[in-house]
Structures are given as C-alpha cells and as structure tokens.
Write a protein that holds these residues in place. Structure first.
Motif, short mmCIF file in Angstrom:
data_model
loop_
_atom_site.label_atom_id
_atom_site.label_comp_id
_atom_site.label_asym_id
_atom_site.label_seq_id
_atom_site.Cartn_x
_atom_site.Cartn_y
_atom_site.Cartn_z
N TYR A 91 -0.68 49.92 73.62
CA TYR A 91 0.48 49.25 73.00
C TYR A 91 0.20 47.77 72.77
CZ TYR A 91 2.32 53.43 75.25
OH TYR A 91 2.50 54.70 75.69
N GLN A 92 0.51 47.35 71.58
CA GLN A 92 0.32 45.93 71.24
C GLN A 92 1.46 45.10 71.85
OE1 GLN A 92 -2.58 45.70 69.23
NE2 GLN A 92 -2.63 43.53 69.67
N GLU A 93 2.58 45.71 72.13
CA GLU A 93 3.82 45.11 72.68
C GLU A 93 4.60 44.32 71.64
OE1 GLU A 93 3.75 46.60 75.35
OE2 GLU A 93 1.79 46.41 76.29
N THR A 94 3.90 43.57 70.79
CA THR A 94 4.53 42.85 69.68
C THR A 94 3.44 42.57 68.65
OG1 THR A 94 5.56 40.79 68.96
CG2 THR A 94 4.16 40.64 70.88
N HIS A 95 3.82 42.48 67.39
CA HIS A 95 2.84 42.06 66.38
C HIS A 95 3.04 40.61 65.99
CE1 HIS A 95 0.42 45.64 65.93
NE2 HIS A 95 1.51 46.32 66.15
N SER A 96 3.82 39.86 66.81
CA SER A 96 3.83 38.41 66.66
C SER A 96 2.69 37.89 67.54
CB SER A 96 5.18 37.85 67.14
OG SER A 96 4.98 36.55 67.66
N LYS A 97 1.68 37.30 66.90
CA LYS A 97 0.47 36.91 67.66
C LYS A 97 0.79 35.87 68.74
CE LYS A 97 -2.80 38.31 64.22
NZ LYS A 97 -2.51 38.20 62.81
N GLU A 98 1.72 34.99 68.42
CA GLU A 98 2.09 33.92 69.36
C GLU A 98 2.70 34.52 70.62
OE1 GLU A 98 4.31 31.12 67.01
OE2 GLU A 98 4.94 30.18 68.91
N LEU A 99 3.64 35.41 70.40
CA LEU A 99 4.32 36.05 71.53
C LEU A 99 3.34 36.92 72.32
CD1 LEU A 99 7.14 36.23 72.71
CD2 LEU A 99 7.67 38.08 71.12
N TYR A 100 2.50 37.62 71.59
CA TYR A 100 1.50 38.50 72.23
C TYR A 100 0.68 37.72 73.26
CZ TYR A 100 -2.68 41.24 73.03
OH TYR A 100 -3.71 41.91 73.65
N GLN A 101 0.22 36.54 72.84
CA GLN A 101 -0.62 35.76 73.74
C GLN A 101 0.09 35.36 75.02
OE1 GLN A 101 -2.27 33.14 70.85
NE2 GLN A 101 -3.89 34.68 70.69
N LYS A 102 1.40 35.19 74.92
CA LYS A 102 2.16 34.86 76.13
C LYS A 102 2.29 36.07 77.04
CE LYS A 102 4.98 31.31 73.99
NZ LYS A 102 6.21 31.21 73.23
N LEU A 103 2.34 37.25 76.43
CA LEU A 103 2.55 38.47 77.22
C LEU A 103 1.27 38.95 77.87
CD1 LEU A 103 4.79 40.53 74.76
CD2 LEU A 103 5.52 39.21 76.74
N ARG A 104 0.17 38.86 77.12
CA ARG A 104 -1.11 39.39 77.59
C ARG A 104 -2.17 38.27 77.56
NH1 ARG A 104 -2.23 44.76 78.20
NH2 ARG A 104 -0.51 46.20 77.83
N PRO A 105 -2.08 37.33 78.52
CA PRO A 105 -3.03 36.22 78.51
C PRO A 105 -4.47 36.72 78.68
CG PRO A 105 -1.64 36.17 80.49
CD PRO A 105 -1.12 37.26 79.64
N ASN A 106 -5.39 36.05 78.00
CA ASN A 106 -6.83 36.38 78.05
C ASN A 106 -7.16 37.79 77.55
OD1 ASN A 106 -7.29 33.84 79.23
ND2 ASN A 106 -6.75 34.69 81.23
N GLN A 107 -6.31 38.35 76.72
CA GLN A 107 -6.62 39.66 76.11
C GLN A 107 -6.42 39.51 74.61
OE1 GLN A 107 -4.46 43.02 78.15
NE2 GLN A 107 -3.80 41.40 79.53
N PRO A 108 -7.50 39.19 73.87
CA PRO A 108 -7.32 38.87 72.44
C PRO A 108 -6.56 39.95 71.66
CG PRO A 108 -9.58 38.50 73.14
CD PRO A 108 -8.89 39.14 74.30
N TYR A 109 -5.65 39.47 70.84
CA TYR A 109 -4.83 40.36 70.00
C TYR A 109 -5.71 41.31 69.20
CZ TYR A 109 -1.65 41.66 66.17
OH TYR A 109 -0.92 42.37 65.26
#
Ligand code: SAM
Ligand code: MD0
Ligand code: SF4
Length: 361
Positions: A172-190
């Motif tokens: 699961y990507q969790e979100t396709h907003s790249k900015e938000l994604y980075q906050k959710l999954r730190p150190n795991q490139p989108y």
C-alpha cells in the motif's frame, strides 16, 4: 440565493459528478464532490450505485481472506504503525513454517478463500529470501490463492516469490501525495514502493494498492489518491482507517470523509477490482458500512487460538472469536450476503493474470 435554489444547484452538481464518474470521465473535483455527500439522500444514492456495480461485476457474493501475520519484526519506522521498529510496546514474534502451515490449514477448513501472508520488513526474511519462498512453497501445496504482504521486495525477490507460487502482492502506498507519503513512511522512497508494484505486475503477480484515512490528509489528497489508484493496473484497492495505538506518533484526527464513503467512491472508480472491508479496523462493526458501500471482500479474519496479531487493531476481536471464519460467515449470512467460492476467486485471478500479460505485450 434561496435555500431551494441552493439545494437544486447542489443536487445538480452531485448528479453531474456521479454521471461523470459512472462514465469514467471524472475529474478530481468530481471525486471531491462525491466524497462529501451533503445529505443522507446523496449518501444513500452513492452507496446504492456502488452496490449496483458490485452486483454487476461480482454477482456471486463476498470473498473471505485469512490474515496470517507471521512476523511482527520490522526494520522500518512508519509513523502510523504499531510495529514500527522503535515501538517498545508491540509484541514481536516470528512463527515457524510448521505453525504457519497449521494455521493456514485451519483457515481453509473453515472456509476462507485466500491466505494473506503478511509480515513487517523483517531482515530475517529480506536478507535470506529463501526462508520466505520456502513458506510460500509449502502454503501453495494447500491449493488456495495466496497473497504476500512482506513490504518492499527487489525485482529478483518478486520473481522468486512468483516462482514459489504467490498469486498476489499487496503493497500500500497509503497516499499518492508525495509530500504526505514522506511523512508517513520516512526513509522509504515513494518511487521504490510504487515501482515494486509495477515490477510485480510485470512478473505475473496481481497487485493491491491501499490508502490510509485520517492521517492528516485533506479531501483533495484523497480524491487525487483515488484517481491515481484507479489508473494503476492493480486488481484490488482498499482504504484503511487509521487506528491510533500505543507508541505510534500520529495523533488521532477526524478524517475529512467517511471510510465507507471512500469505499463507495473506490467502487465507482474501480468497478472490476476487488475491494475489501477490513475487520482490522473495528471488527464486525467496522465492515457493516463498507459492505453497504460496495466492498466485496472481508479481510483480516484471524483464527482465535493461533497466537497471531492484527495490524491496525493488534488484539481486538481475536481472542473473542469475533474475527474467526465461523463468526464472520454467520454474520454475513444473517445480513443476507452470499459467500463466494474459492473456485470463483481462482477464475478471477486467472483472468486478471491473462489481462495483465496481454497489456504488457
Ligand atoms: N510491512 C508490510 C508493509 O508495510 O507493506 C506489510 C504490512 S501492511 C499489511 C500494513 C498496512 O496496514 C499498512 O500499509 C497500512 O495501510 C495498514 N496499517 C498499519 N498501521 C495501521 C494503523 N495504525 N491503522 C490503520 N491501518 C494501518
Ligand atoms: C487487513 N490487517 O486486511 C490486514 C492487512 C495486508 N495485506 C492486509 C492490512 O486489514
Ligand atoms: Fe513495518 Fe509495514 Fe509497519 Fe511500516 S507498516 S512499520 S513497513 S510493518
């Protein structure tokens, strides 16, 4: 503007958004409008249209997925997850192949249609991937569709998992907003996560993408994520509602729309895909509305004495048997849902694999 004029205008907009979506000619703004029904009437209509599409595409009822969370060890620190590496509260275990097989057999006896082999990104398996493919090989002998959810895999690992007999890859990507994604999954490139699903499709696995609701997103983030999810060549899409647990950083917050409304919009934009209602959010209470909104799979069934945990709800409904196949089947029948068959799921898998293969050419 009088209130009746306003009402007419609102209804018109809703109808336009609905028509555009049903015709597969929708915009992000259309989806935003559908995600915010302005009264019960609009909500009912949305859910009714979603159920119609489910009936048309999946007339034979609901599928049941057994959840086998075989290792709770993880190298990552997702900010929403109870099993993040730094959480001292979560119980860590790693089940043996024998235990996993025993639980899987029980699931099959009790009528589930698919086994979902899930784990944290456990270095024990990721660094020596044969340890995991051995398990897939063993489970495959049970002649039941198999999904794997072990986190991000390399192209080589994906190929090996496919060869061992896995049918599906859930990531699961969790979100396709790249900015938000980075906050959710730190150190795991989108992109790495996104590409892992693409690779899996290329290697003949069916894939699932998912989004999280209630992690600080706005309505536009949700609409864009749904649009992106519907474009991808996945065969299953889902929404998970965020559940706050001990030791995880994201505070609980009211999402801009409901879990069941997202489910309905997912059904409208992904008419042929499987869409789960998860017991991992709020047990049986949590699946009632998404099922009314067009979901056609119930996931996260757990055998009560298996010693296994859930993810979003690591304990709820497990010891009490609320999430056991027997209880879930009873609930579905009482609520007039038909239970689908393993054979139909196998057919669906075969058709989707062929379709994906033809698209790759
Ligand atoms: N470790 C693998 C991974 O992250 O892909 C597999 C586990 S995956 C099944 C865990 C999923 O459960 C996440 O992708 C997220 O969508 C969902 N999840 C995790 N924690 C949650 C929470 N607190 N509330 C709701 N959903 C959650
Ligand atoms: C579920 N707890 O279905 C499971 C999990 C992983 N493929 C699925 C999120 O709700
Ligand atoms: Fe690990 Fe998956 Fe939880 Fe992230 S969501 S911390 S990768 S188990």
């Amino acid at each position: 503007m009088t209130s009746s004029e306003l009402k007419t205008q609102t209804t018109e907009n809703f109808e336009t958004a609905l028509t555009n979506t049903l015709n597969n000619e929708y915009t992000v703004e259309d989806l935003m409008r559908l995600l915010k029904p302005q009264d019960k009437k609009e909500e009912k209509k949305l859910y009714r249209e979603a159920r119609k599409l489910r009936q048309k595409n999946f007339p034979n009822g609901i599928y049941l997925y057994g959840f086998v969370y075989f290792s709770t060890n993880c190298r990552n620190n997702c900010r929403f997850c109870y099993y993040r590496k730094n959480n001292k509260h979560s119980e860590r275990y790693r089940k043996t192949k024998k235990e996993i097989t025993k639980i899987s057999k029980k699931f099959i006896e009790e009528g589930v249609h698919l086994l979902d082999l899930t784990s944290g990104e456990d270095p024990y398996y990721h660094n020596e991937f044969n340890r995991f493919t051995d398990i897939i090989n063993e489970i495959k002998k049970l002649n039941t569709p198999t999904m794997i959810s072990p986190g991000v895999l390399t192209p080589k690992q994906i190929k090996k998992a496919r060869e061992a007999g896995a049918d599906w890859y859930a990531l699961y990507q969790e979100t396709h907003s790249k900015e938000l994604y980075q906050k959710l999954r730190p150190n795991q490139p989108y992109k790495q996560r996104y590409n892992a699903r693409k690779n899996a499709q290329k290697h003949g696995l069916l894939t699932e993408d998912g989004m999280l609701l209630g992690i600080g997103e706005n309505l536009k983030n949700i609409a864009k994520t749904i649009k992106e999810m519907s474009k991808q060549q996945t065969s299953q899409v889902r929404c998970m509602k965020y559940v706050k647990q001990k030791g995880i950083p994201i505070p609980p917050q009211k999402p801009p729309t409901k879990y069941s409304t997202v489910t309905a919009v997912l059904r409208l934009t992904n008419p042929n895909k499987l869409i789960p209602a998860s017991l991992d959010i709020n047990g049986l209470k949590g699946i009632q509305k998404p099922l009314k909104a067009g979901a056609n799979v119930v996931t996260s069934l757990v055998i009560s004495d298996s010693g296994l945990k859930g993810v979003a709800q690591h304990e709820y409904g497990i010891n009490t048997g609320e999430r056991s196949p027997k209880n879930v089947i009873k609930y579905l029948k009482q609520n007039n849902y038909k239970i689908n068959t393993k054979n139909n799921l196998k057919k669906y898998i075969k058709q989707n694999k062929n379709r994906n293969r033809n698209k790759e050419r």
